[in-house]
Scaffold this active site. Structure first.
Site, PDB file in Angstrom:
ATOM      1  N   LYS A   9      63.054 -64.204 -36.069  1.00 11.88           N
ATOM      2  CA  LYS A   9      62.797 -65.373 -35.229  1.00 11.88           C
ATOM      3  C   LYS A   9      61.346 -65.416 -34.726  1.00 11.88           C
ATOM      4  O   LYS A   9      60.614 -64.427 -34.834  1.00 11.88           O
ATOM      5  CB  LYS A   9      63.780 -65.364 -34.056  1.00 11.88           C
ATOM      6  CG  LYS A   9      65.250 -65.576 -34.453  1.00 11.88           C
ATOM      7  CD  LYS A   9      66.145 -65.521 -33.219  1.00 11.88           C
ATOM      8  CE  LYS A   9      67.612 -65.783 -33.524  1.00 11.88           C
ATOM      9  NZ  LYS A   9      68.439 -65.702 -32.294  1.00 11.88           N
ATOM     10  N   TYR A  49      72.249 -74.545 -36.119  1.00 12.69           N
ATOM     11  CA  TYR A  49      72.927 -74.209 -34.859  1.00 12.69           C
ATOM     12  C   TYR A  49      73.945 -75.273 -34.428  1.00 12.69           C
ATOM     13  O   TYR A  49      74.253 -75.390 -33.241  1.00 12.69           O
ATOM     14  CB  TYR A  49      71.897 -73.972 -33.758  1.00 12.69           C
ATOM     15  CG  TYR A  49      71.236 -72.606 -33.822  1.00 12.69           C
ATOM     16  CD1 TYR A  49      72.002 -71.432 -33.864  1.00 12.69           C
ATOM     17  CD2 TYR A  49      69.848 -72.473 -33.813  1.00 12.69           C
ATOM     18  CE1 TYR A  49      71.400 -70.173 -33.909  1.00 12.69           C
ATOM     19  CE2 TYR A  49      69.245 -71.213 -33.856  1.00 12.69           C
ATOM     20  CZ  TYR A  49      70.030 -70.072 -33.896  1.00 12.69           C
ATOM     21  OH  TYR A  49      69.432 -68.822 -33.933  1.00 12.69           O
ATOM     22  N   ASN A 112      65.920 -62.944 -28.676  1.00 13.25           N
ATOM     23  CA  ASN A 112      66.629 -61.790 -29.239  1.00 13.25           C
ATOM     24  C   ASN A 112      66.279 -61.473 -30.692  1.00 13.25           C
ATOM     25  O   ASN A 112      67.017 -60.787 -31.394  1.00 13.25           O
ATOM     26  CB  ASN A 112      68.141 -61.910 -29.010  1.00 13.25           C
ATOM     27  CG  ASN A 112      68.766 -63.078 -29.749  1.00 13.25           C
ATOM     28  OD1 ASN A 112      68.097 -63.787 -30.500  1.00 13.25           O
ATOM     29  ND2 ASN A 112      70.066 -63.283 -29.549  1.00 13.25           N
ATOM     30  N   HIS A 115      68.302 -63.402 -36.266  1.00 11.74           N
ATOM     31  CA  HIS A 115      69.596 -64.044 -36.516  1.00 11.74           C
ATOM     32  C   HIS A 115      70.266 -63.371 -37.700  1.00 11.74           C
ATOM     33  O   HIS A 115      69.597 -63.049 -38.687  1.00 11.74           O
ATOM     34  CB  HIS A 115      69.404 -65.534 -36.844  1.00 11.74           C
ATOM     35  CG  HIS A 115      70.654 -66.165 -37.399  1.00 11.74           C
ATOM     36  ND1 HIS A 115      71.664 -66.623 -36.588  1.00 11.74           N
ATOM     37  CD2 HIS A 115      71.078 -66.365 -38.684  1.00 11.74           C
ATOM     38  CE1 HIS A 115      72.656 -67.096 -37.353  1.00 11.74           C
ATOM     39  NE2 HIS A 115      72.314 -66.955 -38.625  1.00 11.74           N
ATOM     40  N   GLU A 126      74.926 -71.166 -44.277  1.00 16.40           N
ATOM     41  CA  GLU A 126      73.536 -70.988 -43.838  1.00 16.40           C
ATOM     42  C   GLU A 126      72.600 -70.729 -45.023  1.00 16.40           C
ATOM     43  O   GLU A 126      71.476 -71.239 -45.048  1.00 16.40           O
ATOM     44  CB  GLU A 126      73.469 -69.833 -42.836  1.00 16.40           C
ATOM     45  CG  GLU A 126      74.192 -70.179 -41.525  1.00 16.40           C
ATOM     46  CD  GLU A 126      74.329 -68.992 -40.576  1.00 16.40           C
ATOM     47  OE1 GLU A 126      73.866 -67.883 -40.912  1.00 16.40           O
ATOM     48  OE2 GLU A 126      74.913 -69.180 -39.490  1.00 16.40           O
TER      49      GLU A 126
HETATM   50  P1  DAT Z   1      74.175 -64.582 -32.424  1.00 19.60           P
HETATM   51  O1  DAT Z   1      72.728 -64.952 -32.591  1.00 19.60           O
HETATM   52  O2  DAT Z   1      74.343 -63.156 -31.994  1.00 19.60           O
HETATM   53  O3  DAT Z   1      75.023 -64.942 -33.610  1.00 19.60           O
HETATM   54  P2  DAT Z   1      75.386 -66.886 -31.099  1.00 19.60           P
HETATM   55  O4  DAT Z   1      75.633 -67.449 -32.460  1.00 19.60           O
HETATM   56  O5  DAT Z   1      76.542 -66.817 -30.155  1.00 19.60           O
HETATM   57  O6  DAT Z   1      74.731 -65.425 -31.173  1.00 19.60           O
HETATM   58  O7  DAT Z   1      74.253 -67.754 -30.368  1.00 19.60           O
HETATM   59  C1  DAT Z   1      73.104 -68.159 -31.098  1.00 19.60           C
HETATM   60  C2  DAT Z   1      71.905 -67.914 -30.242  1.00 19.60           C
HETATM   61  O8  DAT Z   1      71.971 -68.716 -29.084  1.00 19.60           O
HETATM   62  C3  DAT Z   1      71.768 -66.474 -29.725  1.00 19.60           C
HETATM   63  O9  DAT Z   1      71.120 -65.623 -30.654  1.00 19.60           O
HETATM   64  C4  DAT Z   1      70.963 -66.685 -28.487  1.00 19.60           C
HETATM   65  C5  DAT Z   1      71.449 -68.005 -27.977  1.00 19.60           C
HETATM   66  N1  DAT Z   1      72.518 -67.822 -26.970  1.00 19.60           N
HETATM   67  C6  DAT Z   1      73.816 -67.513 -27.229  1.00 19.60           C
HETATM   68  N2  DAT Z   1      74.527 -67.413 -26.104  1.00 19.60           N
HETATM   69  C7  DAT Z   1      73.653 -67.656 -25.099  1.00 19.60           C
HETATM   70  C8  DAT Z   1      73.762 -67.694 -23.687  1.00 19.60           C
HETATM   71  N3  DAT Z   1      74.925 -67.450 -23.067  1.00 19.60           N
HETATM   72  N4  DAT Z   1      72.641 -67.957 -22.982  1.00 19.60           N
HETATM   73  C9  DAT Z   1      71.469 -68.205 -23.599  1.00 19.60           C
HETATM   74  N5  DAT Z   1      71.296 -68.189 -24.922  1.00 19.60           N
HETATM   75  C10 DAT Z   1      72.370 -67.915 -25.669  1.00 19.60           C
HETATM   76 MG    MG Z   2      75.596 -66.759 -34.376  1.00 17.12          MG
END
Ligand code: DAT
Ligand code: MG
Length: 152
Positions: A9, A49, A112, A115, A126
């Site tokens: 990212k 997303y 973070n 991805h 994806e």
């Molecule tokens: P991942 O990236 O571990 O698959 P995800 O698909 O649940 O996680 O969410 C996509 C991204 O969105 C994640 O990398 C960071 C952001 N995100 C997820 N949950 C969040 C939250 N509660 N607060 C802020 N950002 C969040």
């Molecule tokens: Mg995810």
């Protein structure tokens, strides 16, 4: 064999961590079958997303992922989806195990670093968003017989 989509990212690219992160996946044994350096535009970010549309963090997530270039990769191996997720670590860096990418380099959920697809179905969706079929290279490494019990 599974394939999974990885995005290094914008924060990781800006911090000069591309090599470090690719190294961790290479060392794990996953095989790179596609890779590109690109800027994700808004339309692609919305598609990628889509499952998060309407959530509180959705707009800031789109701003973040489109804010600077990224490296997108397709990695291949047995259980590649789950193995890559384990190497990446939990979504929230505060919960990510030490030794994982997020556990070693991250502090905040909105920064973070990486991805990784969360299921085989997600990985297929994806990968198709980011790569044309001809951009993915099927190959074997000479070292594969020392990483895989059966080389395909
Ligand atoms: P991942 O990236 O571990 O698959 P995800 O698909 O649940 O996680 O969410 C996509 C991204 O969105 C994640 O990398 C960071 C952001 N995100 C997820 N949950 C969040 C939250 N509660 N607060 C802020 N950002 C969040
Ligand atoms: Mg995810």
């Amino acid at each position: 064999m599974e394939r999974t989509l990885i995005i290094i990212k914008p924060d990781a690219v800006q911090r000069g961590l591309i090599g470090e992160i690719i190294t961790r996946f290479e060392r794990r044994g996953l095989r790179i079958v596609g890779m590109k350096f690109m800027r994700i535009d808004r339309a692609l970010a919305e598609k990628h997303y889509a499952e998060h549309k309407g959530k509180s963090f959705y707009e800031s997530l789109l701003d973040y992922i489109t804010s600077a270039p990224v490296v997108v990769m397709v990695l291949e191996g047995p259980n590649a989806v789950q193995i890559a997720r384990n190497t990446i670590g939990a979504t929230k860096p505060v919960e990510a195990a030490a030794g994982s990418i997020r556990g070693d380099f991250g502090l905040e959920t909105g920064r973070n670093l990486v991805h990784g697809s969360d299921s085989l179905a997600s990985s297929q969706r994806e990968i198709a968003l980011f790569f044309a079929a001809e951009e993915l290279i099927s190959w074997t490494r000479d070292v594969d017989r020392w990483i895989l019990e059966k080389v395909e």
